[in-house]
Design an enzyme around this catalytic site. Sequence first.
Site, PDB file in Angstrom:
ATOM      1  N   ASN A 161       0.882  -1.173   0.000  1.00 45.60           N
ATOM      2  CA  ASN A 161       0.000   0.000   0.000  1.00 45.60           C
ATOM      3  C   ASN A 161       0.919   1.222   0.000  1.00 45.60           C
ATOM      4  OD1 ASN A 161      -1.777   2.066   0.529  1.00 45.60           O
ATOM      5  ND2 ASN A 161      -2.302   1.391   2.608  1.00 45.60           N
TER       6      ASN A 161
ATOM      7  N   GLU B  49      -7.136   4.956   7.598  1.00 42.41           N
ATOM      8  CA  GLU B  49      -6.913   6.381   7.288  1.00 42.41           C
ATOM      9  C   GLU B  49      -8.138   6.975   6.602  1.00 42.41           C
ATOM     10  OE1 GLU B  49      -3.155   5.825   5.294  1.00 42.41           O
ATOM     11  OE2 GLU B  49      -2.285   5.236   7.219  1.00 42.41           O
TER      12      GLU B  49
ATOM     13  N   GLY C  62       2.032   2.420  10.778  1.00 39.57           N
ATOM     14  CA  GLY C  62       3.005   3.493  10.624  1.00 39.57           C
ATOM     15  C   GLY C  62       3.660   3.918  11.926  1.00 39.57           C
TER      16      GLY C  62
ATOM     17  N   SER D 243       2.970  -2.014  10.438  1.00 39.00           N
ATOM     18  CA  SER D 243       4.411  -2.045  10.713  1.00 39.00           C
ATOM     19  C   SER D 243       5.062  -3.404  10.442  1.00 39.00           C
ATOM     20  CB  SER D 243       4.707  -1.576  12.140  1.00 39.00           C
ATOM     21  OG  SER D 243       4.275  -0.229  12.296  1.00 39.00           O
TER      22      SER D 243
ATOM     23  N   LYS E  27       0.187   4.195  -0.287  1.00 40.42           N
ATOM     24  CA  LYS E  27      -0.472   5.405   0.251  1.00 40.42           C
ATOM     25  C   LYS E  27      -0.212   6.579  -0.704  1.00 40.42           C
ATOM     26  CE  LYS E  27      -0.267   3.385   4.774  1.00 40.42           C
ATOM     27  NZ  LYS E  27      -0.339   3.559   6.214  1.00 40.42           N
TER      28      LYS E  27
ATOM     29  N   GLU F  79      -5.863  -4.711  10.548  1.00 42.17           N
ATOM     30  CA  GLU F  79      -4.843  -3.687  10.753  1.00 42.17           C
ATOM     31  C   GLU F  79      -5.152  -2.898  12.022  1.00 42.17           C
ATOM     32  OE1 GLU F  79      -2.715  -2.653   6.792  1.00 42.17           O
ATOM     33  OE2 GLU F  79      -4.356  -1.264   7.122  1.00 42.17           O
TER      34      GLU F  79
ATOM     35  N   HIS G 274      -9.750   1.372   4.611  1.00 38.95           N
ATOM     36  CA  HIS G 274      -8.495   1.580   5.338  1.00 38.95           C
ATOM     37  C   HIS G 274      -8.756   2.547   6.497  1.00 38.95           C
ATOM     38  CE1 HIS G 274      -4.438   2.803   6.342  1.00 38.95           C
ATOM     39  NE2 HIS G 274      -4.022   1.705   5.744  1.00 38.95           N
TER      40      HIS G 274
HETATM   41  P1  PGA Z   1       2.443   0.362   7.699  1.00 37.58           P
HETATM   42  O1  PGA Z   1       1.011   0.573   7.024  1.00 37.58           O
HETATM   43  O2  PGA Z   1       2.987  -0.944   7.160  1.00 37.58           O
HETATM   44  O3  PGA Z   1       3.248   1.552   7.265  1.00 37.58           O
HETATM   45  O4  PGA Z   1       2.218   0.308   9.164  1.00 37.58           O
HETATM   46  C1  PGA Z   1       0.128  -0.494   6.812  1.00 37.58           C
HETATM   47  C2  PGA Z   1      -1.143   0.030   6.184  1.00 37.58           C
HETATM   48  O5  PGA Z   1      -1.575   1.136   6.556  1.00 37.58           O
HETATM   49  O6  PGA Z   1      -1.743  -0.623   5.321  1.00 37.58           O
END
Ligand code: PGA
Length: 246
Positions: free
Chosen positions: A9, A97, A173, A205, A11, A167, A95
Amino acid sequence: MRGRLVAGNWKMHGNRVANRALLDAVVAEIGGLEGVECALCVPYPYLGQVAERLADTPLAWGAQNLSEHAPGAFTGEVSAAMLAEFGCRYVIVGHSERRQLFAETDRLVAAKFAAVLGHGMRPILCLGETLEERDAGRTDQVVERQLQAVLNSNEKDSFKQAVVAYEPVWAIGTGRTASPRQAQAVHAFLRQKLLPETRILYGGSVKAANATEIFAMPDVDGGLIGGASLVAGEFTAIVRAAQGKG
Ligand code: PGA
């Protein structure tokens, strides 16, 4: 048997020059992929670039969001039909976010999920609790509510195609990963509500250094990878870990 899937992803990251270097490095390292599926979910403007570079490789590509609407007067939106035309195989929906920063509700996520399936693509449905919810002992309740909203308006059988990504919001993150046991507990809980063949990815992460122990859990069928998917060596090492060659 559920095949493993590792999805990147990106982003809102990338530019044409950096993308090219990243794609070249990923293809060079895992272009002859076996025993694991791999997909890159990228920002809309780069779908053409990624589709072109990954054509004739075993790597798939996808988007990170879409409109729940059919084509029409929806300025700034992107429809499922458009993504399908780009050869997208996967679309991330729900997601955290998008839920947190763009006020996406459980119902909206369910409508987006249906739009993806309606165009022959596979949704990657993200579920996960905040730290506050975990600390209050509400993890199962939260992911169940998020999943149930999708099941209310989509057949359970749609989870033959759809992928789920657990998640935990506190792990995204942050460099703080759920322990393999914490991940397994939630995956096993979700598994009871899904189908034996539904793939449930862990996200939050994941790095080369922790991928092997997370993927070793019986109900973890791969990963949704954010930050580490932007670093070719990290991402390809995670894919290798999913292949059991980590
Ligand atoms: P990350 O993000 O691996 O940077 O923690 C995972 C995600 O948001 O899909």
